[in-house]
Design a protein around this motif. Structure first.
Motif, PDB file in Angstrom:
ATOM      1  N   GLU A 258       8.384 -75.891  54.025  1.00  0.00           N
ATOM      2  CA  GLU A 258       9.021 -75.468  52.786  1.00  0.00           C
ATOM      3  C   GLU A 258       9.857 -74.233  53.094  1.00  0.00           C
ATOM      4  O   GLU A 258       9.363 -73.285  53.707  1.00  0.00           O
ATOM      5  N   LEU A 259      11.154 -74.244  52.701  1.00  0.00           N
ATOM      6  CA  LEU A 259      12.138 -73.208  53.056  1.00  0.00           C
ATOM      7  C   LEU A 259      12.569 -72.465  51.813  1.00  0.00           C
ATOM      8  O   LEU A 259      12.881 -73.081  50.789  1.00  0.00           O
TER       9      LEU A 259
ATOM     10  N   THR B 234      17.092 -75.346  59.913  1.00  0.00           N
ATOM     11  CA  THR B 234      16.167 -76.481  59.810  1.00  0.00           C
ATOM     12  C   THR B 234      14.774 -75.994  60.149  1.00  0.00           C
ATOM     13  O   THR B 234      14.594 -75.130  61.021  1.00  0.00           O
TER      14      THR B 234
ATOM     15  N   SER C 116      10.907 -77.806  60.836  1.00  0.00           N
ATOM     16  CA  SER C 116      10.273 -79.116  61.055  1.00  0.00           C
ATOM     17  C   SER C 116       8.903 -78.928  61.677  1.00  0.00           C
ATOM     18  O   SER C 116       8.680 -78.003  62.456  1.00  0.00           O
TER      19      SER C 116
ATOM     20  N   SER D  83       7.115 -83.411  58.456  1.00  0.00           N
ATOM     21  CA  SER D  83       8.410 -83.664  57.830  1.00  0.00           C
ATOM     22  C   SER D  83       9.394 -82.592  58.274  1.00  0.00           C
ATOM     23  O   SER D  83       9.064 -81.709  59.072  1.00  0.00           O
ATOM     24  N   ASN D  84      10.623 -82.655  57.718  1.00  0.00           N
ATOM     25  CA  ASN D  84      11.695 -81.705  58.020  1.00  0.00           C
ATOM     26  C   ASN D  84      12.243 -81.142  56.709  1.00  0.00           C
ATOM     27  O   ASN D  84      12.176 -81.788  55.667  1.00  0.00           O
ATOM     28  N   ALA D  85      12.849 -79.924  56.820  1.00  0.00           N
ATOM     29  CA  ALA D  85      13.540 -79.316  55.684  1.00  0.00           C
ATOM     30  C   ALA D  85      14.746 -78.555  56.232  1.00  0.00           C
ATOM     31  O   ALA D  85      14.730 -78.085  57.374  1.00  0.00           O
ATOM     32  N   SER D  86      15.824 -78.448  55.434  1.00  0.00           N
ATOM     33  CA  SER D  86      17.032 -77.764  55.893  1.00  0.00           C
ATOM     34  C   SER D  86      17.618 -76.936  54.759  1.00  0.00           C
ATOM     35  O   SER D  86      17.341 -77.172  53.572  1.00  0.00           O
ATOM     36  N   HIS D  87      18.488 -75.951  55.147  1.00  0.00           N
ATOM     37  CA  HIS D  87      19.115 -75.052  54.180  1.00  0.00           C
ATOM     38  C   HIS D  87      20.412 -74.533  54.781  1.00  0.00           C
ATOM     39  O   HIS D  87      20.490 -74.249  55.992  1.00  0.00           O
TER      40      HIS D  87
END
Length: 804
Positions: free
Chosen positions: A294-295, A349, A351, A355-359
């Motif tokens: 979570e970002l 990113t 990860s 899972s993965n998350a990006s911003h």
């Protein structure tokens, strides 16, 4: 015949057997026997040798006597003697060449049990303790042929062999020491006995009953950490093993934890597993609740260059996510202190294995102007154009300002972040420094370059009026102004004088040591100066000459003359001139001594009135005697105008020198003719005036009068000139010669007369024959020529008539 041949062959064979050491001529069939205890044995002994004295069996049981046969059997029913031995032998005939020989029968008598047993310490075993297993084997022989093998399941784990040479039956009890582990639970152990009687005997083996192992252990917790997804339970997450099967309880802190309830990320932490079985076990377990990345980060970040980064971006997740920063599709690391190169668009990113998350993030860097580019020192020909460019990068974009000596032919341009300065038809006033400054909210930077105008000299735009001042001491006061027409002036002042104004008034009584300089500072040009040529002078009060020493006035010696100039200024403009009579003397080894200056200082720059002593050294000669020496002082103040020459009174020097005889009037050799006396004149120059004396032989009687000597006799005459300085002499050799001139004259006269007579005679004959005519004076006619004019040639002076 045949019998004798056979005997010979046998003898030859016997000889060969004896000579070669061949084997014994008997054979056992079988050569060895392996039989069970109590079995029947039968072995044949045969020979191929006909010529012998009998064969027999020698045995511990059922031996035979000597028999004259070629075949003999040894046989025993129910053989029970463990140490039995038997051999077959043959005796040679008395004619045989070989000796008695024998062969021993190899006999193996064995017994082997039909069953063996396995003994052990306890029916159950604890993990880690050592236990012994015993394999009981009864009545077995021969023991050295026995091998005992231990099996764990179907795997041999140990083997026993025996070195006992005994042939009689024994009981064996080999022991296996073993430390069980939990993996041995339910494993079957056994032992096997093997009797290996070789290729001629049977291969016998027997196995014990199996021991089914029961191993007590535990309880053992099979994990130290537990990882589970958020929402999953702890049930069956950490195996606990043990025999007997343990009872397991989960605790968090001191409270019971229900392993069937789903866990959230907040319930992750340290748990305790309590296990009760063979013993009690307590173990702490770290429980991790896994969830995806979570970002949380801003979309735009503005930073000041080189300031510590305080960008706050949080990354959550378990396992801890791997965070990667990308700029322009390249992986980068964001430094702690950001620079302008770090500005741009970023992709972040995060990860983990779930899972993965990006911003996306924009970073803006605020920084002051960078180093100025394109602006360099420049050279331009006079009358040509020049463009100076100034560019710098910064955020916010910088603004530009120029500093230079402003003239009408210079203009500024700003376009696309670049500032230009354009010089049209460059002149000498464009020479100088040009400074470009770039500035924004974060700071400023500047760069200065020099412009050189080829073909023009730098100008200092100030004027000194008048530019030269030469003022006499206590003369009329004057003023001088330092001015400029330029608007670029920053400062304008006088240096070297005491005034707060740009106009300086001279004090002709006191301003001796001043070096006035008009100084100005201009934008672009910098500081430039124009000096004022300023001289406050004073003519000398007096000039005098004197001789430094009076010890000697002899010719050839040195004499120092000193010229004293009183109260003159400035000394650097003073010239001292020396005169001998009306001729100027070029000083040799001269010196100038100034009051207030060390003697070794040859470049004294005292400007106040001083006394000056100039000294020269001269080498005296006779031309200096009674001649006047003078010195003069002159101030060279202006190139175009000299000051009056101030002269000293003359100084006369008396020089003493030895005589010098005038040899131009007195030759080295003088001839004298007999009867004609010769006058010798001796003249000499010297100071004091010399006394002249002639010296000659006493037999001579010349006439002497002062320096004049009248001689008529040959000889050596010496003229001597003497004064207080020295003397000198000159020798004259008088040579007597005869006077043949009268004789020569008479001879010449006679010769001339004779020649004249001869010539007249010859000419008269010639004239008579060629030139003479006969004439009559009768009836004369006058010539047409003037009667008063004499005529030559054939024009007669008198009127005549030619007769023939």
């Amino acid at each position: 015949m045949s019998g004798s041949r056979t005997s010979f062959v046998r003898l030859f064979v016997g000889f060969l057997l004896s000579a070669t050491g061949a084997c014994c001529p008997i054979e056992l069939t079988p050569p060895s026997v392996v039989l069970h205890y109590g079995d029947t044995v039968s072995v044949n002994c045969t020979t191929s040798e006909d010529m012998h004295d009998g064969i027999g069996w020698e045995a511990s049981v059922a031996g035979t006597g000597l028999e004259m046969v070629n075949h003999l059997t040894w046989s025993v029913k129910n053989l029970t003697q463990w140490s039995v031995s038997a051999l077959c032998f043959i005796n040679p005939a008395h004619t045989s060449l070989w000796k008695q020989c024998k062969k021993t029968l190899e006999i193996v008598l064995y017994t082997f049990p039909e069953t063996i047993s396995l003994g052990y310490d306890d029916d159950t075993m604890r993990e880690g303790n050592q236990y012994n297993f015993t394999c009981d084997i009864r009545n077995v022989a021969p023991v050295q042929n026995v091998t005992v093998r231990w099996y764990k399941g179907d795997t041999i784990i140990q083997t026993h062999t025996f070195d006992d040479p005994s042939k009689e039956p024994v009981d064996l009890s080999p022991v296996l020491s073993y430390t069980p582990t939990r993996e041995d639970e339910g494993v079957k152990f056994r032992c096997e006995a093997h009797l290996d009687l070789g290729p001629d005997g049977p291969q016998l083996n027997v196995s014990s009953e199996e021991f089914n192992a029961t191993v007590l252990f535990g309880p053992d917790v099979q994990c130290s950490t537990v990882e589970l997804l958020e929402g999953q339970t702890l049930e069956n997450r950490c195996p606990v093993t043990g025999n007997p099967v343990p009872v397991v309880t989960w605790l968090k802190g001191n409270e019971y934890a229900d392993v069937k309830l789903p866990l959230s990320r907040k319930e992750a932490g340290m748990y305790t597993i309590r296990s009760e079985g063979l013993s009690e076990s307590i173990k702490d377990i770290q429980v991790h609740v896994m969830y995806g990345p979570e970002l949380n980060c801003t979309s735009k970040y503005i930073a000041i260059e080189y300031a510590p980064r305080n960008l706050t971006c949080t990354f959550e997740g378990y396992p801890e996510p791997k965070v990667t920063w990308y700029k322009d599709f390249n992986e980068v690391e964001l430094p702690e202190n950001l620079t302008r190169r770090d500005a741009g668009h970023y992709l972040i990113t995060a990860s983990n294995k779930l899972s993965n998350a990006s911003h996306r993030l924009d970073i803006v860097i605020i920084y002051p102007p960078s180093q100025i580019l394109e602006l360099e020192d420049s050279v331009v020909d006079v009358g040509y154009d020049l463009r100076l460019k100034c560019s710098s990068s910064g955020n916010p974009q910088p603004t530009y300002s120029w500093s230079y000596y402003r003239t009408a032919n210079v203009m500024e341009e700003n376009e696309d972040g670049v500032s230009s300065l354009i010089i049209r038809s460059a002149t000498s006033y464009n020479i100088g420094l040009y400074t470009c400054q770039a500035s924004n909210d974060r700071g400023y930077i500047s760069k200065t370059v020099r412009v050189t105008v080829k073909g023009a000299e730098p100008e200092c735009p100030i004027t000194v009026t008048p530019d030269r001042m030469v003022i006499p001491y206590q003369g009329n006061a004057m003023s001088v102004a330092c001015v400029t027409n330029s608007t670029n002036v920053k400062d304008l002042y006088w240096q070297g004088v005491k005034t707060n104004s740009t106009i300086w008034r001279v004090d002709t009584h006191n301003d001796w040591d001043l070096s006035p300089v008009c100084t100005a500072t201009f934008e672009g040009i910098g500081t430039c100066q124009k000096p004022l040529t300023f001289i406050l002078y004073k003519t000398p009060d007096s000039v005098s000459i004197q001789s430094v020493d009076d010890f000697s006035s002899l010719e050839g010696e040195k004499r120092q003359l000193q010229c004293d100039i009183i109260n003159v200024a400035p000394v650097r403009n003073l010239a001292v001139l020396w005169y001998h009579g009306n001729e100027t003397i070029k000083p040799v080894n001269g010196s100038l001594q100034v009051t207030g200056c060390p003697p070794e200082n040859t470049n004294c720059d005292i400007r106040t009135p001083v006394n000056v002593s100039s000294t020269i050294s001269i080498t005296l000669n006779r031309s200096h005697n009674k001649a006047a020496f003078r010195c003069g002082a002159q101030l060279n103040l202006e190139p175009e105008r000299l000051q009056p020459l101030y002269m000293s009174s003359p100084l006369n020097i008396t020089v003493y020198y030895k005589p010098v005889i005038n040899d131009t009037k007195l030759q080295k050799a003088v001839p004298v003719f007999r009867g004609y006396p010769e006058i010798l004149v001796c003249e000499a120059d010297g100071h004091p005036p010399p006394k002249i004396q002639w010296l000659y032989s006493s037999d001579k009687k010349p006439n002497v009068s002062g320096g004049t000597l009248i001689v008529s006799e040959p000889g050596l005459y010496s003229c001597n000139a003497t004064n207080d300085v020295g003397s000198v002499s000159h020798d004259v050799k008088v040579i007597l010669k005869e006077d043949y001139l009268p004789l020569i004259a008479g001879f010449v006269a006679v010769t001339v007369v004779v020649i004249s007579v001869i010539f007249v005679f010859i000419y008269s004959i010639y004239y008579k024959n060629t030139k003479m005519r006969r004439y009559s004076l009768k009836n004369p006619k006058l010539s047409t020529h003037n009667g008063n004019v004499a005529h030559n040639g054939w024009d007669m002076q008198f009127p005549m008539t030619k007769l023939s």
